[in-house]
Design an enzyme around this catalytic site. Structure first.
Site, mmCIF file in Angstrom:
data_model
loop_
_atom_site.group_PDB
_atom_site.id
_atom_site.type_symbol
_atom_site.label_atom_id
_atom_site.label_comp_id
_atom_site.label_asym_id
_atom_site.label_seq_id
_atom_site.Cartn_x
_atom_site.Cartn_y
_atom_site.Cartn_z
ATOM 1 N N CYS A 152 0.833 -1.214 0.000
ATOM 2 C CA CYS A 152 0.000 0.000 0.000
ATOM 3 C C CYS A 152 0.866 1.262 0.000
ATOM 4 O O CYS A 152 0.673 2.163 -0.836
ATOM 5 C CB CYS A 152 -0.966 -0.020 1.179
ATOM 6 S SG CYS A 152 -0.239 -0.574 2.731
HETATM 7 N N1 LIG Z 1 -4.437 -4.563 5.225
HETATM 8 C C1 LIG Z 1 -3.950 -3.789 4.270
HETATM 9 O O1 LIG Z 1 -4.236 -2.581 4.207
HETATM 10 C C2 LIG Z 1 -3.035 -4.377 3.220
HETATM 11 C C3 LIG Z 1 -2.684 -3.560 2.131
HETATM 12 C C4 LIG Z 1 -1.850 -4.100 1.147
HETATM 13 C C5 LIG Z 1 -1.383 -5.395 1.262
HETATM 14 N N2 LIG Z 1 -1.730 -6.142 2.340
HETATM 15 C C6 LIG Z 1 -1.200 -7.506 2.406
HETATM 16 O O2 LIG Z 1 -2.271 -8.385 2.087
HETATM 17 C C7 LIG Z 1 -2.128 -9.597 2.837
HETATM 18 C C8 LIG Z 1 -3.408 -9.822 3.631
HETATM 19 O O3 LIG Z 1 -3.576 -8.723 4.508
HETATM 20 P P1 LIG Z 1 -4.828 -8.584 5.465
HETATM 21 O O4 LIG Z 1 -4.711 -7.249 6.091
HETATM 22 O O5 LIG Z 1 -6.071 -8.954 4.755
HETATM 23 O O6 LIG Z 1 -4.472 -9.732 6.551
HETATM 24 P P2 LIG Z 1 -5.379 -10.350 7.685
HETATM 25 O O7 LIG Z 1 -6.540 -9.461 7.930
HETATM 26 O O8 LIG Z 1 -4.481 -10.698 8.817
HETATM 27 O O9 LIG Z 1 -5.909 -11.714 7.020
HETATM 28 C C9 LIG Z 1 -5.072 -12.788 6.692
HETATM 29 C C10 LIG Z 1 -5.909 -13.911 6.073
HETATM 30 O O10 LIG Z 1 -5.042 -14.983 5.695
HETATM 31 C C11 LIG Z 1 -5.458 -16.222 6.317
HETATM 32 N N3 LIG Z 1 -4.203 -16.925 6.664
HETATM 33 C C12 LIG Z 1 -3.285 -16.551 7.605
HETATM 34 N N4 LIG Z 1 -2.238 -17.391 7.610
HETATM 35 C C13 LIG Z 1 -2.484 -18.295 6.623
HETATM 36 C C14 LIG Z 1 -1.782 -19.432 6.143
HETATM 37 N N5 LIG Z 1 -0.588 -19.779 6.644
HETATM 38 N N6 LIG Z 1 -2.332 -20.147 5.150
HETATM 39 C C15 LIG Z 1 -3.533 -19.820 4.614
HETATM 40 N N7 LIG Z 1 -4.270 -18.754 5.037
HETATM 41 C C16 LIG Z 1 -3.740 -18.011 6.030
HETATM 42 C C17 LIG Z 1 -6.308 -15.797 7.508
HETATM 43 O O11 LIG Z 1 -7.325 -16.745 7.791
HETATM 44 P P3 LIG Z 1 -7.092 -18.086 8.611
HETATM 45 O O12 LIG Z 1 -5.986 -17.812 9.588
HETATM 46 O O13 LIG Z 1 -8.421 -18.366 9.258
HETATM 47 O O14 LIG Z 1 -6.740 -19.126 7.580
HETATM 48 C C18 LIG Z 1 -6.960 -14.504 7.003
HETATM 49 O O15 LIG Z 1 -8.128 -14.795 6.265
HETATM 50 C C19 LIG Z 1 -0.892 -9.404 3.747
HETATM 51 O O16 LIG Z 1 0.207 -10.018 3.150
HETATM 52 C C20 LIG Z 1 -0.728 -7.909 3.789
HETATM 53 O O17 LIG Z 1 0.616 -7.516 4.004
HETATM 54 C C21 LIG Z 1 -2.563 -5.665 3.305
#
Ligand SMILES: NC(=O)c1ccc[n+]([C@@H]2O[C@H](COP(=O)([O-])OP(=O)(O)OC[C@H]3O[C@@H](n4cnc5c(N)ncnc54)[C@H](OP(=O)(O)O)[C@@H]3O)[C@@H](O)[C@H]2O)c1
Length: 355
Positions: A152
């Site tokens: 981001c």
């Molecule tokens: N939040 C932002 O603003 C943003 C912006 C740009 C990029 N990102 C990137 O996008 C990605 C997701 O971010 P987020 O904010 O949505 O994260 P989040 O809210 O922590 O969600 C992570 C998701 O991944 C699943 N997960 C976690 N560990 C896993 C594993 N080992 N295998 C399979 N599923 C797994 C979790 O569900 P379960 O644990 O139930 O499986 C959950 O659904 C990250 O890499 C982050 O750096 C985020």
């Protein structure tokens, strides 16, 4: 119809993908995963999606390849280290991969392993992965198998700097001083949907703090953005400090630059307006405006304002976006549209939500 699946459907970017993809006229969302909520209907976790999807969370394990291979595209809205373990098999099965994490962003294996403290599971695939910033890279994105969706903060920094770097490259002249200061702020959803003391309501509300001051993982991505993605012929030194602000979504990056004598000759307002005149998702505000995060909330828009002060040799670029949309899920859908030869705007013409 494009058959899509989402790994990590309970996180903030995952649920944002569901919101956008369910309204996309060319996409059929087939499944989404969660290890912690396997078997639970999506709408039980997110009542906002009642009546939008009847899908039930699938577990995520070794036996998922068949389910994933039946898709045209799989989004990984997971922490880093997950997509890289599946990507080779998916590519062999002809499935496009869009990773919202960092597995395919940094082209240097060494940089990835240093900053993410993780060895890479598919270094060969990394070489052919494409950095998914459409405003810079859309020709390559259209032919990619694997997309590393940008971080981001780097999205704001790279698009915030693009007209300057392009202008320097074209003229062969340094228009700004080497030192670039990026002072950036994100809403708390940027940290994901996780339980942690630092993200408690009482810790984040009525509070404001910097983090990653000594070095943040998005720094090498911003450096790569200027050097490789924008092909800068000049050496820049970037100081990047992110902050957490007490709001749910939104991001504001203020880029501080010092103009050289040649840089003062350029009308930067005009240069930015020309550079982005054909970009639907990048809005250059009229001179004298200051962008706010509310003006982009829940939309795929980025808004940019330029403040030029030749007496002080200052150029300040202010960039806002929604971290979950242009900074993540919206940009991922923009990339998907390119992968499937659709106009980038399909499913993304979302008006920002105010107030
Ligand atoms: N939040 C932002 O603003 C943003 C912006 C740009 C990029 N990102 C990137 O996008 C990605 C997701 O971010 P987020 O904010 O949505 O994260 P989040 O809210 O922590 O969600 C992570 C998701 O991944 C699943 N997960 C976690 N560990 C896993 C594993 N080992 N295998 C399979 N599923 C797994 C979790 O569900 P379960 O644990 O139930 O499986 C959950 O659904 C990250 O890499 C982050 O750096 C985020």
């Amino acid at each position: 119809m494009i058959k899509a699946g989402i790994v990590g459907g309970t996180g903030y970017t995952g649920v944002e993908l569901v919101r956008i993809l369910s309204a996309h006229p060319q996409v059929e969302l087939q499944w989404l995963t969660s290890r912690s909520e396997a078997g639970t209907p999506v709408a039980d976790i997110f009542p906002s999606l009642r009546g939008v999807t009847n899908l039930v969370y699938q577990d995520f394990g070794d036996d998922n390849l068949k389910m994933m291979s039946a898709c045209d595209v799989v989004f990984f809205a997971t922490p880093h280290g997950v997509a890289m373990k599946q990507a080779e098999d998916l590519v062999k099965a002809g499935v496009k991969v869009i990773d919202l994490a960092a597995d395919f962003r940094l082209q240097s294996l060494q940089e990835f392993e240093t900053w993410y403290n993780h060895s890479h599971a598919c270094p060969d695939l990394l070489k052919s992965a494409v950095y998914g910033l459409p405003e810079v890279n859309r020709k390559r994105i259209a032919n990619a198998q694997v997309i590393g969706n940008p971080g981001c903060y780097p999205t704001t920094a790279i698009l915030g700097m693009k007209p300057i770097i392009d202008n320097q490259n074209q003229t062969g002249t340094a228009l700004i001083d080497k030192r670039i200061v990026i002072d950036a702020k994100s809403g708390v959803s940027g940290a994901g949907r996780q339980a942690s003391l630092a993200l408690n309501y009482a810790e984040t509300t009525d509070n404001f703090k910097a983090y990653g001051v000594a070095g943040h993982r998005h720094l090498p991505e911003i450096e790569q953005g200027l050097s490789l993605i924008l092909n800068s012929q000049f050496d820049h030194k970037i100081r990047f400090v992110p902050h957490l602000v007490p709001m749910i979504r939104g991001m504001l990056s203020t880029i501080h630059l010092e103009l050289t004598e040649q840089g003062k000759q350029v009308d930067w307002q005009q240069a930015y307006e020309e550079a982005y005149q054909n970009e639907v998702f990048v809005d250059v505000l009229p001179s004298g405006s200051v962008p706010d995060t509310r003006s982009v909330r829940a939309s795929n828009k980025m808004r940019i304002a330029i403040v030029q002060n030749n007496e002080r040799a200052e150029l300040t670029i202010l960039v806002v976006q929604d971290n979950l949309v242009k900074g993540a899920a919206g940009q991922a859908v923009q990339n998907m549209n390119s992968l499937f030869a659709l106009p980038e705007t399909v499913g993304l013409e979302i008006v920002p939500v105010v107030p």
